[in-house]
Design a protein around this motif. Structure first.
Motif, PDB file in Angstrom:
ATOM      1  N   PRO A 165      33.161  46.650  42.204  1.00 33.85           N
ATOM      2  CA  PRO A 165      34.121  47.805  43.298  1.00 33.85           C
ATOM      3  C   PRO A 165      35.743  46.911  42.669  1.00 33.85           C
ATOM      4  O   PRO A 165      35.851  46.038  42.474  1.00 33.85           O
ATOM      5  CB  PRO A 165      33.242  47.591  44.280  1.00 33.85           C
ATOM      6  CG  PRO A 165      32.076  46.471  43.803  1.00 33.85           C
ATOM      7  CD  PRO A 165      32.189  45.968  42.591  1.00 33.85           C
ATOM      8  N   THR A 220      39.723  47.560  44.223  1.00 35.45           N
ATOM      9  CA  THR A 220      40.233  47.941  45.529  1.00 35.45           C
ATOM     10  C   THR A 220      41.043  49.060  45.883  1.00 35.45           C
ATOM     11  O   THR A 220      41.565  49.657  45.047  1.00 35.45           O
ATOM     12  CB  THR A 220      41.028  47.095  45.683  1.00 35.45           C
ATOM     13  OG1 THR A 220      40.580  45.716  45.678  1.00 35.45           O
ATOM     14  CG2 THR A 220      42.486  46.924  47.135  1.00 35.45           C
ATOM     15  N   VAL A 272      42.720  48.943  42.024  1.00 40.16           N
ATOM     16  CA  VAL A 272      43.552  48.084  41.073  1.00 40.16           C
ATOM     17  C   VAL A 272      42.104  46.775  41.410  1.00 40.16           C
ATOM     18  O   VAL A 272      41.304  46.561  42.230  1.00 40.16           O
ATOM     19  CB  VAL A 272      44.728  47.190  41.569  1.00 40.16           C
ATOM     20  CG1 VAL A 272      45.541  48.199  41.426  1.00 40.16           C
ATOM     21  CG2 VAL A 272      44.685  46.734  43.415  1.00 40.16           C
ATOM     22  N   MET A 273      42.231  46.082  40.238  1.00 40.24           N
ATOM     23  CA  MET A 273      41.415  44.757  40.134  1.00 40.24           C
ATOM     24  C   MET A 273      42.122  43.185  39.486  1.00 40.24           C
ATOM     25  O   MET A 273      43.068  43.765  39.337  1.00 40.24           O
ATOM     26  CB  MET A 273      40.171  45.024  39.044  1.00 40.24           C
ATOM     27  CG  MET A 273      39.553  43.997  38.225  1.00 40.24           C
ATOM     28  SD  MET A 273      38.695  45.002  36.862  1.00 40.24           S
ATOM     29  CE  MET A 273      39.600  43.680  35.326  1.00 40.24           C
ATOM     30  N   ASN A 274      41.463  42.454  40.054  1.00 41.35           N
ATOM     31  CA  ASN A 274      42.541  40.849  39.641  1.00 41.35           C
ATOM     32  C   ASN A 274      41.123  41.104  38.199  1.00 41.35           C
ATOM     33  O   ASN A 274      40.066  40.477  38.463  1.00 41.35           O
ATOM     34  CB  ASN A 274      41.915  39.772  41.116  1.00 41.35           C
ATOM     35  CG  ASN A 274      41.102  39.413  40.718  1.00 41.35           C
ATOM     36  OD1 ASN A 274      42.753  38.667  39.788  1.00 41.35           O
ATOM     37  ND2 ASN A 274      41.163  38.115  41.271  1.00 41.35           N
ATOM     38  N   VAL A 299      47.299  41.679  38.721  1.00 40.31           N
ATOM     39  CA  VAL A 299      46.753  43.196  39.655  1.00 40.31           C
ATOM     40  C   VAL A 299      46.595  43.772  38.825  1.00 40.31           C
ATOM     41  O   VAL A 299      48.184  44.087  38.653  1.00 40.31           O
ATOM     42  CB  VAL A 299      47.534  42.710  40.624  1.00 40.31           C
ATOM     43  CG1 VAL A 299      46.906  44.620  41.617  1.00 40.31           C
ATOM     44  CG2 VAL A 299      47.349  41.939  41.904  1.00 40.31           C
ATOM     45  N   ILE A 346      45.304  38.684  46.727  1.00 36.22           N
ATOM     46  CA  ILE A 346      44.184  38.135  46.425  1.00 36.22           C
ATOM     47  C   ILE A 346      42.719  37.522  47.418  1.00 36.22           C
ATOM     48  O   ILE A 346      43.297  36.221  47.733  1.00 36.22           O
ATOM     49  CB  ILE A 346      43.927  37.484  44.236  1.00 36.22           C
ATOM     50  CG1 ILE A 346      44.820  38.491  43.694  1.00 36.22           C
ATOM     51  CG2 ILE A 346      42.793  37.347  44.490  1.00 36.22           C
ATOM     52  CD1 ILE A 346      44.619  38.174  42.745  1.00 36.22           C
ATOM     53  N   GLY A 362      38.001  36.795  45.371  1.00 39.49           N
ATOM     54  CA  GLY A 362      38.463  37.603  44.345  1.00 39.49           C
ATOM     55  C   GLY A 362      38.964  38.871  43.940  1.00 39.49           C
ATOM     56  O   GLY A 362      39.344  39.538  43.414  1.00 39.49           O
ATOM     57  N   LYS A 363      38.577  39.444  45.444  1.00 38.08           N
ATOM     58  CA  LYS A 363      38.855  40.850  45.820  1.00 38.08           C
ATOM     59  C   LYS A 363      40.361  41.009  46.029  1.00 38.08           C
ATOM     60  O   LYS A 363      40.942  40.355  46.138  1.00 38.08           O
ATOM     61  CB  LYS A 363      37.896  41.380  46.694  1.00 38.08           C
ATOM     62  CG  LYS A 363      37.035  41.457  46.389  1.00 38.08           C
ATOM     63  CD  LYS A 363      36.311  42.956  46.278  1.00 38.08           C
ATOM     64  CE  LYS A 363      35.145  43.479  45.752  1.00 38.08           C
ATOM     65  NZ  LYS A 363      34.447  42.896  46.933  1.00 38.08           N
ATOM     66  N   ILE A 364      40.560  42.446  45.866  1.00 38.19           N
ATOM     67  CA  ILE A 364      42.642  42.684  45.791  1.00 38.19           C
ATOM     68  C   ILE A 364      42.425  43.060  47.308  1.00 38.19           C
ATOM     69  O   ILE A 364      41.195  44.286  47.381  1.00 38.19           O
ATOM     70  CB  ILE A 364      43.025  43.058  45.103  1.00 38.19           C
ATOM     71  CG1 ILE A 364      43.065  42.451  43.781  1.00 38.19           C
ATOM     72  CG2 ILE A 364      44.254  43.459  45.649  1.00 38.19           C
ATOM     73  CD1 ILE A 364      43.739  43.342  42.651  1.00 38.19           C
ATOM     74  N   ALA A 365      43.061  42.578  47.891  1.00 36.46           N
ATOM     75  CA  ALA A 365      43.667  43.331  49.621  1.00 36.46           C
ATOM     76  C   ALA A 365      44.594  43.703  49.964  1.00 36.46           C
ATOM     77  O   ALA A 365      46.059  43.143  49.365  1.00 36.46           O
ATOM     78  CB  ALA A 365      43.334  42.128  50.399  1.00 36.46           C
TER      79      ALA A 365
END
Lengths: 162, 708
Positions: free
Chosen positions: A47, A49, A61-63, A68, B671, B675-678
């Motif tokens: 999943p 963001t 967006v993904m890490n 990013v 991050i 590991g998720k982006i906020a």
């Protein structure tokens, strides 16, 4: 005078460079492919963001190891229905315009070698988007594989405007 | 290190110009210390030397004039007066321009150049009107010796004893002597008195010395130039009968050039006679001309810069990124361990705590590399005020405070333009003409105070002028004329002041070409908000105006409150949050169709639903439970409604530039531990984007327009 073996070696190299390797994958049931040199890595879907106020083909967006990167839904991008995100899907990370972006696809199929001479021009169809996004088509195992024009799919100004 | 020698030269020039500015500011402040003058002289001279090596003739020419005036000042032949100081300040500005031109290309103002050259020439004695000189090495402390530049032949006694290091650098005495012989008649005697016996001989040591006699009409500086490349690698004494006999003045000048005390050298020079095999290293004239070599130099050093290391900025940034990752990695690890089913993880947690502290230490250390004092920036601003006041015919003086305040390098770089703009405005619009000032009972010269200070995790920069203050009726009229506010708008004084920041509010047409360049104060505001900062203006008619800029200490990390909005995790900068509270139904009051107010201890503030503002929630299933009370720049309070508050922590800011464009309501991303982006939210723009808040009332709308 080069020896016979050397000539063969050279011959082989010339032939070898004529072929390009492409990675084929499926998006909304259709087969597409990208040049292997454009692809940085392929990851399992997880999943992302959500970006507020983003268009429907931008998933979020993904890490990627601290960077990013935006993720596009290729299917929605091509004007097809939105991909239902599931664990089986993959994110193909490509480098374009000096940036990395992720493209969501249903699944990756195989690596195919293509002789550039076998690439056919995209036949004239009504959809302008399709014409722009598809660089050409090839026949592989009796089925059609579409070569994606990455520069057109991910345009530089798009990233700014988005 | 990147780049060529020339790049290094320009980098050094930056430092040297800074040192020069610093000195001049001290002199302007009435500090006519010999050391200060020497420091400036050295700075200018080093620039000249380097410029000569790169064939930058215009720069060399000007630096030479400038330097010569300082030489006169140094030798006490010239006294400081107000006019001279002004000239020197202008010359230093011009020198900086020339350096910039040499580096970036372009042209300088020829007329200005000539005027300054001419003005400087007035202070230079006739016989010094000679522009020929040899290029010198970078940073060499070699001074031209104008006083002994006569043409009579004289005999120099030179004692030259290489240190063993000299051989290591590949320098060969023979070539030095050959170069000397070109200056005149040279005789060379080898002095092998120090050669030990054969048994004690060490092949790597240096035992030989030479006594040279040179008959030449060249000045001493020409001889010194020959030995320039072995400076610090040898013991060198140059003496001539003329020197000792008559010209102690020149000796003093020479000593000054070497940064030594004239009195000490006067005694020391005769104390280093030729017969003595090895002159003591302390013998001043012969001392290796290296920084920090002689004790008197140490006194100068305290005014000079601390030893520094020049590092490619990119390397530091990479380090900062890596440390950011380290911290994220730590929180990921911590989270994983917390999720483990393993029985006893206390020991692991203790170690993890230690890891966290270390990571924080590293982070702080790395951040401090990027942190730089605002001093150079403030010094440049002095020039802006100088130029602005001479262009407007006003007298204004810049007083700076808190120059040692350290701010992130990027912040400093990007502050330069807004500050320039504000200062020009302050001189142009703020400070009154001298006659008006006199009429108002103020001193003739306007004062602009530029202050930097740390204030609870942020940097506060204040620009305060003692001018007339904002002309509120006029500002309001302009805003009405330009259709920025409705004609019947009732604005508080503070709101009128803040109208200045509105895009499109520029009084350019009627104002001089100085600050009215078509760019309004909104550019300033954008630059400051771009840095994650805020700017405010307050003004008292007749007393002056104050601009306050609040900036984050660093652009890389910030303290944030981790909240949940429509199932997404987001971060709200803690600096903008005044208070947090859990809401209950009785605190919520409806106003009109869709306006809601939160009552806090009898006060009502409008509620802005974050999920709504970001377009993340279409329908209302349950009202959000937590409110963050935020305050906008204009002092308006609003309550941001979020679902929940998780945590308060330091987050690493990841820019969304290049990933996607400007998203209303979102400032950047970070991050999190999993590991998720906020998304990092920007409360100001959320409020501006929120229809419920914007539709609240007229006042609200105006302040939103101001805030946007």
């Amino acid at each position: 005078m080069p020896s016979q073996a050397e000539i063969q070696q050279l011959d082989h190299e010339v032939k070898h460079t004529q072929f390009s390797e492409f990675v084929s994958f499926s998006v909304a049931g259709q087969a597409f492919c990208l040049k292997i040199t454009q692809i940085r890595e392929i990851r399992r879907w997880s999943p992302v963001t959500i970006l507020p106020h983003a268009p429907s083909d931008v998933l979020g967006v993904m890490n990627l190891r601290g960077a990013v990167i935006p993720i596009y839904d290729l299917s929605a991008r091509f004007g097809l229905q939105q991909t239902e995100a599931s664990e089986r899907n993959v994110v193909i990370v490509v480098a374009v315009h000096g940036k990395q972006v992720g493209l969501l696809a249903e699944s990756v199929s195989e690596i195919i070698s293509i002789n550039p001479e076998e690439i056919q021009d995209t036949p004239q169809v009504d959809s302008r988007n399709t014409m722009e996004y598809i660089q050409g088509i090839i026949s592989h195992n009796e089925s059609m594989v579409r070569i994606i024009n990455l520069d057109a799919v991910i345009t530089a100004p798009e990233q700014v405007l988005l | 290190m990147s780049g060529s020698i020339q790049d290094t030269f320009f980098e050094e020039c930056e430092d040297l110009l800074e040192a020069m500015d610093e000195g001049l500011t001290a002199i302007e402040g009435g500090e006519h210390d010999q050391e200060v003058v020497n420091a400036i002289f050295r700075a200018v001279h080093s620039i000249k030397g380097g410029a000569g090596a790169f064939g930058l003739d215009e720069l060399v020419g000007f630096a030479h004039k400038f330097e010569t005036v300082f030489d006169e000042l140094r030798s006490g032949k010239l006294e400081f007066d107000a006019a001279l100081i002004q000239l020197l300040l202008r010359s230093s500005d011009h020198l900086a321009d020339l350096v910039a031109t040499a580096r970036d290309g372009g042209t300088t103002d020829e007329a200005h150049h000539d005027v300054l050259i001419e003005a400087l020439a007035k202070y230079i004695p006739e016989e010094e009107e000679d522009l020929t000189f040899e290029p010198m090495g970078l940073g060499g402390a070699m001074a031209p010796m104008p006083l002994i530049e006569d043409t009579t032949e004289r005999a120099y006694e030179i004692r030259f004893q290489p240190l063993k290091d000299m051989y290591g650098t590949g320098n060969e005495p023979f070539f030095l002597f050959q170069a000397l012989s070109e200056l005149g008649e040279l005789s060379v005697r080898l002095n092998e008195s120090e050669l030990p016996g054969f048994d004690a001989f060490d092949a790597d040591e240096s035992y030989l010395a030479w006594d040279l006699t040179l008959v030449s009409n060249e000045p001493r500086s020409a001889i010194e130039a020959v030995f320039e490349f072995v400076e610090g690698l040898c013991e060198l004494t140059i003496e001539s009968e003329a020197d000792e006999a008559e010209d102690t003045d020149a000796l003093a000048a020479l000593n000054a050039a070497f940064g030594t005390d004239p009195d000490a050298s006067g005694d020391a020079a005769p104390a280093a006679p030729f017969e003595e095999p090895a002159p003591a290293p302390e013998a001043v004239v012969s001392a290796p001309v290296e920084e920090k070599a002689s004790p008197p130099k140490a006194e100068t050093a305290k005014a000079g810069p601390k030893p520094t290391l020049r590092v490619d900025l990119e390397r530091v940034d990479r380090l900062i990124n890596a440390v950011g990752e380290l911290i994220i990695n730590h929180s990921m690890l911590a989270q994983q361990i917390a999720n483990l089913d393993a029985g006893d993880v206390r020991e692991v947690e203790t170690e993890l705590e230690g890891f966290k502290n270390l990571a924080r230490d590293i982070q702080e250390g790395v951040m401090s590399i990027r942190a730089q004092p605002v001093k150079p920036l403030f010094q440049r601003m002095a020039r802006i005020v100088r130029e602005a006041s001479s262009a407007t015919g006003k007298t204004a003086k810049l007083v700076t405070e808190g120059e040692a305040t350290e701010v992130d390098k990027t912040v400093i770089e990007r502050l330069s333009d807004p500050l320039t703009h504000i200062l020009r405005n302050a001189v142009d619009h703020g400070i009154e003409k001298p006659e008006d000032r006199a009429a108002a009972g103020k001193s003739n010269a306007g004062e602009i105070r530029l202050t930097a200070s740390h204030r609870s995790g942020s940097v506060c920069i204040e620009i305060r002028d003692d001018g007339a203050g904002v002309n509120r009726p006029r500002v309001k009229q302009i805003a009405i004329d330009k259709g920025l506010i409705p004609e019947n708008a009732e604005l508080t004084d503070n709101e009128i002041d803040n109208l200045l920041f509105l895009p499109g509010f520029s009084t350019a047409k009627e104002i001089s070409n100085l600050s009215g360049r078509g760019v309004g104060m909104d550019v300033v505001k954008n630059a400051v908000t771009g840095l994650g900062g805020r700017i405010n203006i307050s003004s008292t008619p007749g007393k002056g105006s104050t601009f306050t800029i609040i900036l984050p200490l660093t652009l890389a990390v910030m303290d944030g409150m981790v909240v949940s909005v429509a199932d997404q995790t987001m971060v709200v900068p803690i600096t903008s949050i005044v208070e947090t509270m859990r809401g209950s139904d009785e605190m919520i009051n409806n106003l009109g169709a869709d306006g809601t107010l939160l009552s806090i201890r009898g006060n009502f503030v409008p509620i802005c639903d974050v999920a709504d503002a970001l377009g993340l929630r279409q329908h209302y299933d349950q009202p959000p439970g937590v409110y963050l009370l935020v305050e906008t720049e204009t002092g308006q309070r609003s309550a941001l409604a979020v679902d929940d508050i998780y945590d308060q922590r330091q987050v690493v800011i990841k820019s969304l530039d290049g990933v996607c464009g400007n998203i209303p309501g979102v400032a950047a991303a970070t991050i999190l531990g999993d590991g998720k982006i906020a998304m990092i939210l920007d409360p100001e723009s959320i409020l501006a984007a929120s229809p419920s808040a914007a539709g609240f009332d007229t006042d609200r709308r105006i302040s939103n327009a101001i805030a946007s």
